[in-house]
Scaffold this active site. Structure first.
Site, short mmCIF file in Angstrom:
data_model
loop_
_atom_site.label_atom_id
_atom_site.label_comp_id
_atom_site.label_asym_id
_atom_site.label_seq_id
_atom_site.Cartn_x
_atom_site.Cartn_y
_atom_site.Cartn_z
N ASN A 140 34.36 -16.65 70.70
CA ASN A 140 33.06 -16.85 70.55
C ASN A 140 32.34 -16.94 69.38
OD1 ASN A 140 33.55 -14.26 69.39
ND2 ASN A 140 32.14 -13.10 70.84
N HIS A 158 33.26 -15.17 66.42
CA HIS A 158 33.37 -13.94 65.51
C HIS A 158 34.34 -14.11 64.39
CE1 HIS A 158 36.31 -11.93 68.25
NE2 HIS A 158 36.90 -11.97 67.34
N ASP A 182 39.52 -5.61 59.37
CA ASP A 182 38.95 -4.53 60.42
C ASP A 182 40.12 -3.93 61.23
OD1 ASP A 182 40.47 -7.03 61.52
OD2 ASP A 182 38.61 -7.83 62.75
N GLU A 190 30.46 -9.57 65.67
CA GLU A 190 30.29 -10.28 66.96
C GLU A 190 28.90 -11.28 66.93
OE1 GLU A 190 32.39 -10.62 69.05
OE2 GLU A 190 33.19 -8.88 69.84
C1 GLP Z 1 40.51 -10.59 66.62
C2 GLP Z 1 40.59 -10.25 65.08
C3 GLP Z 1 39.99 -11.60 64.15
C4 GLP Z 1 40.67 -12.84 64.60
C5 GLP Z 1 40.31 -13.18 66.26
C6 GLP Z 1 41.35 -14.25 66.52
O1 GLP Z 1 39.31 -10.33 67.26
N1 GLP Z 1 39.43 -9.10 64.75
O2 GLP Z 1 40.10 -11.12 62.93
O3 GLP Z 1 40.43 -13.91 63.96
O4 GLP Z 1 41.02 -11.82 66.82
O5 GLP Z 1 42.61 -13.90 66.98
P1 GLP Z 1 43.71 -14.99 67.35
O6 GLP Z 1 44.21 -15.27 65.98
O7 GLP Z 1 44.82 -14.35 67.96
O8 GLP Z 1 43.03 -16.16 68.04
#
Ligand code: GLP
Length: 242
Positions: free
Chosen positions: A136, A138, A67, A143
């Site tokens: 949440n 995702h 993404d 989402e």
């Molecule tokens: C973002 C990314 C996700 C990732 C999430 C969690 O929203 N789009 O791909 O898994 O963050 O991030 P973190 O690993 O910093 O908790």
């Protein structure tokens, strides 16, 4: 789902690195799907270490990132392209033309999303996809209440995600409101998936995933229960509530 419990974040990173290493050693032309966020950073450091020790060769590997924020250029310090360049790509011998991160600055997104999807298919699909998870539930930027069959698309970020991700920006208003993301359908097509879950702030996600065993669009990570080859790797902090 294979469940691997580890003591620490470091062990989770090593365990995930072992899986990637095996995939690349068995197929030097492996197609990897990669995630951003703080969770996979330890894994990327392990991969860099293995490259420096001559254990891993990325010269024929291809990667597709999950993404990107809409509106952020590759040079923006919070863009996922910038993150990948600095935390992985520039430290190993991946060829630049073999590393795809969705673009956040396209004019025609209908066309671009379709092209991104086709690029993954033309490469033969992802052999291994690394995933983190949002607070949440995702995955990538799919989402809650996302569609199971969705391909790469543009999504409006939820207020929750904007708040959580604002820690990387100077203020909440700077967080982009939209992102381009592989869809759940794209993700489910990966041959193998490794989901990393670490830290206290993910314990409610892990708890719900392992104990509720309920597949619902309102909790996108639960869709992974329908995939035939998923490994969930977590640390003790993440299982605080289990
Ligand atoms: C973002 C990314 C996700 C990732 C999430 C969690 O929203 N789009 O791909 O898994 O963050 O991030 P973190 O690993 O910093 O908790």
């Amino acid at each position: 789902m294979e469940i691997l419990r580890n003591k620490s974040y470091e062990e989770v990173s090593k365990e995930a690195a072992k899986i990637i290493t095996k995939v690349i050693q068995e197929n030097p032309k492996a197609i990897l799907g990669l995630a951003t966020g703080s969770t996979p950073l330890g894994l990327y450091n392990e991969l860099i270490k293995e490259f420096n020790e001559g254990i891993l060769d990325f010269s024929e590997v291809r990667t597709f990132n999950l993404d990107e924020y809409i509106g952020l250029t590759p040079e923006h310090e919070q863009s996922y392209r910038f993150f990948m360049e600095n935390n992985l790509f520039k430290h190993i011998n991946l060829k630049i033309e073999n590393c795809q991160v969705p673009s956040g600055v396209e004019v025609d997104y209908d066309k671009y999303c379709d092209e991104y999807e086709k690029m993954i298919d033309a490469a033969g699909g992802m052999d291994l996809l690394i995933l983190g998870v949002g607070e949440n539930g995702h995955i990538a930027f799919n989402e809650p209440n996302t569609r199971l069959g969705s391909a790469t698309h543009i999504i409006d970020l939820t207020e929750d995600t904007i708040k959580v991700n604002s820690r990387f920006f100077r203020s909440e208003v700077e967080v982009p409101r939209q992102a381009i993301t592989m869809g759940m359908g794209t993700i489910m097509k990966a041959k193998k998936i490794v989901l990393l879950l670490t830290g206290k702030n993910k314990s409610h996600v892990l708890n719900r995933l392992l104990n509720e065993k309920f597949i619902t669009a309102e909790f996108p990570v639960s869709f992974l229960m329908m995939h035939r080859d998923v490994t969930v790797i977590f640390d003790e902090e993440a299982c605080g509530e289990i």
